[in-house]
Scaffold this motif. Structure first.
Motif, PDB file in Angstrom:
ATOM      1  N   ALA A 194      32.117  38.377  49.029  1.00  0.00           N
ATOM      2  CA  ALA A 194      32.450  39.628  48.334  1.00  0.00           C
ATOM      3  C   ALA A 194      33.839  40.121  48.701  1.00  0.00           C
ATOM      4  N   GLY A 195      34.312  39.761  49.891  1.00  0.00           N
ATOM      5  CA  GLY A 195      35.612  40.228  50.345  1.00  0.00           C
ATOM      6  C   GLY A 195      36.758  39.273  50.098  1.00  0.00           C
ATOM      7  N   LEU A 196      36.491  38.107  49.502  1.00  0.00           N
ATOM      8  CA  LEU A 196      37.556  37.143  49.253  1.00  0.00           C
ATOM      9  C   LEU A 196      38.445  37.610  48.101  1.00  0.00           C
ATOM     10  N   PRO A 197      39.731  37.264  48.125  1.00  0.00           N
ATOM     11  CA  PRO A 197      40.619  37.657  47.023  1.00  0.00           C
ATOM     12  C   PRO A 197      40.128  37.098  45.697  1.00  0.00           C
ATOM     13  N   PRO A 198      40.042  37.922  44.663  1.00  0.00           N
ATOM     14  CA  PRO A 198      39.489  37.451  43.382  1.00  0.00           C
ATOM     15  C   PRO A 198      40.288  36.327  42.749  1.00  0.00           C
ATOM     16  N   ASP A 199      41.597  36.256  43.040  1.00  0.00           N
ATOM     17  CA  ASP A 199      42.416  35.208  42.430  1.00  0.00           C
ATOM     18  C   ASP A 199      42.373  33.897  43.208  1.00  0.00           C
ATOM     19  N   ARG A 200      41.504  33.814  44.229  1.00  0.00           N
ATOM     20  CA  ARG A 200      41.369  32.584  45.015  1.00  0.00           C
ATOM     21  C   ARG A 200      39.971  31.988  44.904  1.00  0.00           C
ATOM     22  N   THR A 225      25.960  30.269  39.437  1.00  0.00           N
ATOM     23  CA  THR A 225      26.817  30.770  40.514  1.00  0.00           C
ATOM     24  C   THR A 225      27.798  31.800  39.973  1.00  0.00           C
ATOM     25  N   VAL A 226      28.329  31.561  38.787  1.00  0.00           N
ATOM     26  CA  VAL A 226      29.204  32.548  38.145  1.00  0.00           C
ATOM     27  C   VAL A 226      28.457  33.860  37.953  1.00  0.00           C
ATOM     28  N   ALA A 227      27.198  33.773  37.492  1.00  0.00           N
ATOM     29  CA  ALA A 227      26.400  34.983  37.281  1.00  0.00           C
ATOM     30  C   ALA A 227      26.171  35.727  38.598  1.00  0.00           C
ATOM     31  N   GLU A 228      25.885  34.985  39.663  1.00  0.00           N
ATOM     32  CA  GLU A 228      25.647  35.620  40.963  1.00  0.00           C
ATOM     33  C   GLU A 228      26.927  36.231  41.519  1.00  0.00           C
ATOM     34  N   GLY A 234      30.446  43.091  41.051  1.00  0.00           N
ATOM     35  CA  GLY A 234      30.424  44.197  40.104  1.00  0.00           C
ATOM     36  C   GLY A 234      31.203  43.937  38.830  1.00  0.00           C
ATOM     37  N   GLU A 235      31.146  42.688  38.330  1.00  0.00           N
ATOM     38  CA  GLU A 235      31.839  42.331  37.103  1.00  0.00           C
ATOM     39  C   GLU A 235      30.843  41.736  36.116  1.00  0.00           C
ATOM     40  N   THR A 236      31.257  41.599  34.870  1.00  0.00           N
ATOM     41  CA  THR A 236      30.406  40.920  33.898  1.00  0.00           C
ATOM     42  C   THR A 236      30.523  39.411  34.111  1.00  0.00           C
TER      43      THR A 236
END
Length: 256
Positions: A194-200, A225-228, A234-236
């Motif tokens: 949850a704390g990893l940079p979203p662009d990585r 995994t994408v869904a989880e 907190g994204e679609t």
């Protein structure tokens, strides 16, 4: 150039042992049909030519040249063969270090092999590496700092189970992280992810070693995994899926 729709990936499995499935050839076709950009990692250099040839016509499967740390005790002599094939391999993996109790006895040899792999990759300067780092994240990052400058190769930490501080250190040097469903079963690792940079972020299966309902997961299972990940962050699902594909494209651009 705009890719035709059929060639655009819908999902990403950046670490899967396709050659360990009984229906290897059919699975390559499945990845193409389902538009799963799949990195087929190998565990020994001797496995590279057949894997490369089987995926040669694939639109979505690419093959990585590997020398798995868990096999170094028996396969270190294949290192010259690894170096011979390196010039024709853009992707490298599975390589790295494993300090778990079953393999710690060979750790000195693992480090010796890993150092040579990184030095050879740095010399070429255009490789994309997926790295194993079980109980050895700090050691892996130390080897990267010494042997593979960030502008000489792109690094993905596969099935990362290090600390928050190690994750920060890795992301600061430009590493990506490939996430699988098994990682998200652990509350500790969910918090880390949850704390990893979203662009990585990338996704992986590490199939056939990860299973669901008693069966090895297949590359298309990264959709779950994408869904989880979407729920965790907190994204679609749509936004998360687009993010993963976008991250893959950014990784490939950086490696050119």
């Amino acid at each position: 150039m705009t890719l035709p729709q059929a060639a655009r990936p819908r999902l990403v499995d950046f670490h899967c042992h396709l050659d360990l499935y009984p229906d290897h050839v059919a699975l390559i076709r499945e990845c193409d049909r389902e538009r799963v950009a799949t990195l087929a990692v190998t565990t020994t250099p001797k496995a590279w030519p057949r894997n490369r040839d089987l995926a040669q016509a694939s639109t979505h499967v690419r093959v990585a040249l590997g020398l798995h740390p868990q096999l170094v005790a028996e396969r270190e002599a294949e290192l010259p063969l690894f170096e011979r094939y390196l010039g024709e391999a853009r992707y490298i993996g599975e390589v790295g270090l494993d300090a778990g109790p079953r393999f710690y006895r060979s750790f000195e040899a693992q480090e010796r092999v890993f150092a040579r792999v990184l030095a050879a990759c740095a010399e070429h300067g255009d490789k994309i590496l997926t790295l194993h780092s079980v109980r050895a994240v700090a050691k892996v990052l130390g080897h990267l700092d010494r042997a593979l400058p960030p502008d000489r190769g792109q690094v993905i930490l596969h099935w990362f189970t290090g600390t928050v501080a190690e994750a920060r250190r890795a992301s600061d040097r430009g590493c990506y992280f490939s996430i699988n469903s098994e990682m998200l079963r652990s509350p500790k690792h969910r918090q880390l992810v949850a704390g990893l940079p979203p662009d990585r972020l990338l996704t992986e299966t590490d199939g056939p070693f990860v299973t669901a309902e008693g069966l090895p997961v297949r590359p298309r299972a990264v959709a779950q995994t994408v869904a989880e990940l979407a729920k965790l962050r907190g994204e679609t699902e749509e936004i998360m899926g687009l993010r993963i594909v976008s991250n893959l494209r950014a990784l490939l651009r950086a490696a050119t």
